[in-house]
Scaffold this motif. Structure first.
Motif, short mmCIF file in Angstrom:
data_model
loop_
_atom_site.label_atom_id
_atom_site.label_comp_id
_atom_site.label_asym_id
_atom_site.label_seq_id
_atom_site.Cartn_x
_atom_site.Cartn_y
_atom_site.Cartn_z
N ILE A 220 43.82 38.50 39.62
CA ILE A 220 43.09 37.96 38.57
C ILE A 220 42.89 36.33 38.81
CG2 ILE A 220 42.79 37.24 36.22
CD1 ILE A 220 43.92 40.30 35.61
N GLU A 221 44.23 35.70 39.14
CA GLU A 221 44.48 34.46 39.29
C GLU A 221 43.62 33.72 40.46
OE1 GLU A 221 45.95 31.74 37.67
OE2 GLU A 221 46.23 33.01 35.97
N LEU A 222 43.55 34.59 41.48
CA LEU A 222 42.87 34.29 42.78
C LEU A 222 41.22 34.32 42.66
CD1 LEU A 222 43.03 33.91 45.85
CD2 LEU A 222 42.72 36.35 46.07
N ILE A 223 40.99 35.55 41.76
CA ILE A 223 39.26 35.26 41.58
C ILE A 223 39.09 34.16 40.85
CG2 ILE A 223 37.68 36.61 40.18
CD1 ILE A 223 39.11 39.16 41.32
N SER A 224 39.90 33.79 39.61
CA SER A 224 39.58 32.77 38.96
C SER A 224 39.47 31.32 39.67
CB SER A 224 40.52 32.60 37.69
OG SER A 224 41.81 31.99 38.06
N PHE A 225 40.44 31.33 40.63
CA PHE A 225 40.57 30.28 41.64
C PHE A 225 39.39 29.88 42.32
CE2 PHE A 225 42.03 28.23 45.53
CZ PHE A 225 42.51 27.15 45.02
N MET A 226 38.95 31.05 43.00
CA MET A 226 37.61 31.25 43.92
C MET A 226 36.46 31.01 43.13
SD MET A 226 39.21 31.83 46.72
CE MET A 226 38.03 31.61 47.91
N VAL A 227 36.66 31.16 41.82
CA VAL A 227 35.07 31.18 41.35
C VAL A 227 34.96 29.64 41.09
CG1 VAL A 227 34.18 31.36 38.84
CG2 VAL A 227 34.66 33.31 40.19
#
Lengths: 252, 164
Positions: free
Chosen positions: A163-170
């Motif tokens: 979840i954190e990774l996706i929010s970072f990549m977004v």
């Protein structure tokens, strides 16, 4: 939508570099104008007097503003990013405001290059690359601990991490899209309202009173709002960039 | 929407010129001019801080000097008062001495005068005795026709005078 159309100028549509087209377009022209105006603005503040004049005061206000923002968000380590964030903030600010200037009345049609996601996207990717480079340079693979907030229970890590990774990549997308959408929406809104004013007034006295005049009054307000948005979006871009750099500098 | 419709034909030129112009802004404005502007601001802040510090130091020094002046002034005043008191005491002592001397002189004069008076009185008394003796001799001769000697008369006078 004609105002967003990119047209090569000076007959440069066939300029190429390594097989890629690099035509000097109206978009590039306004980048050049923004660069020159920004250069003149900052150079005017370079008199280095002990007691500053108005111009020097204005330039020092902007550098102080960016410096304070970075120091508040990152701390003392943030000062080395002042040149980048200042360039980013001022370049976007000047682009936004120059694109709003009513130069159409003298036959020059301003082009707001920040209303193109090719431009805002590159700026966002630039900021994001700095975050990645600084993060991995300073912390190595420990940088991945950014995706595991402090105090996360062990069984939650497999869920939290993606979840954190996706929010970072977004982040680069949200950064680039926000500026592009805000600038484009503002210009479209102004265009729609001005078409109401012109078409309504052309349709007769009744329509002019009912549609044209209220639209015109509304448009005056929206113009003020757009100037505000031009500043705010530049500020938001710079602020988010500094927040993301803070993640890379200090983890959490 | 031209942003999407023209994407394929314009993306390379957009990216290229953005990198060129943003690069120029970053290198010449961001890295070239901004540090100089910030250095000017920092130098001014430093100047103001040092000026304030100098002003504070000057004020402290003035306070110190005033305190020193005040204590010196107090010392001087105390010294002056001591001198005045000393002079007063000396004058008082002198006065007393002079008065004492004058008193002594007066006393001797008075005793001298008293002595003179006593002498004069004795002399007068002796004269009165002499006169009384002669008078007594005369009176006795005329009344009794007896001639008395001066010694007898004197004796008689002395006897009579003691009863006075």
């Amino acid at each position: 939508m004609h105002q967003f159309t990119i047209q090569p100028i000076f007959g440069s549509q066939n300029w190429e570099l390594a097989g890629y087209n690099i035509a000097f377009t109206n978009s590039a022209m306004w980048m050049l104008i923004a660069t020159v105006v920004l250069w003149i603005f900052v150079a005017g503040g370079l008199r280095r007097e002990l007691v500053p004049g108005r111009w020097q005061m204005a330039v020092e206000y902007f550098t102080g503003f960016v410096d304070n923002m970075l120091e508040a968000n990152i701390g003392e380590a943030g000062r080395k990013y002042v040149p980048y964030v200042f360039s980013l903030f001022m370049f976007i600010l000047f682009a936004n405001i120059l694109g709003l200037l009513p130069l159409g009345v003298v036959g020059i049609h301003p082009f707001t290059f920040t209303s193109h996601f090719t431009v805002t996207g590159i700026l966002a990717i630039l900021s994001f690359s700095i975050v990645l480079v600084v993060g991995f340079w300073k912390h190595g693979f420990h940088f991945f601990s950014l995706f595991v907030p402090h105090g996360t229970p062990l069984p939650m890590i497999p869920i939290i991490f993606p979840i954190e990774l996706i929010s970072f990549m977004v982040r680069p997308f949200s950064l680039g899209l926000r500026l592009f959408v805000a600038m484009m929406a503002g210009h479209v809104l102004l265009e729609v309202l001005s078409s109401f004013v012109i078409d309504g007034t052309n349709a007769g006295v009744g329509y002019a009173a009912l549609v044209g005049i209220p639209s015109f009054i509304l448009m005056i307000g929206i113009c003020a709002l757009e100037i505000l948005v031009a500043g705010i979006q530049a500020y938001v871009f710079a602020l988010l960039t500094s927040l993301y750099i803070n993640d890379a500098e200090n983890l959490h | 929407m031209p942003q999407i419709a023209q994407l394929a034909e314009t993306y390379s030129s957009q990216i290229f010129w953005l990198l060129v112009f943003f690069g120029i802004v970053f290198v010449f404005v961001g890295r070239g001019m901004v540090p100089k502007v910030m250095e000017t601001v920092a130098r001014r802040d430093q100047q103001i801080a040092s000026d304030l510090a100098a002003a504070g130091a000057a004020r402290d020094k003035a306070d110190e000097e005033e305190a020193a002046w005040r204590s010196r002034e107090n010392e001087n005043r105390a010294a002056a008062q001591a001198i005045v008191a000393q002079a007063k005491a000396k004058a008082a002592a002198d006065n007393e001495k002079k008065l004492a001397a004058a008193q002594k002189r007066l006393d001797t004069k008075i005793t001298q005068a008293e002595q003179d008076i006593a002498e004069a009185r004795n002399a007068a008394l002796a004269e009165v005795e002499g006169v009384a003796v002669e008078a007594a001799q005369d009176i006795v001769q005329r009344l009794a026709g007896v001639k008395v000697t001066a010694a007898v008369a004197k004796n008689a006078v002395k006897k009579a005078m003691t009863h006075v």
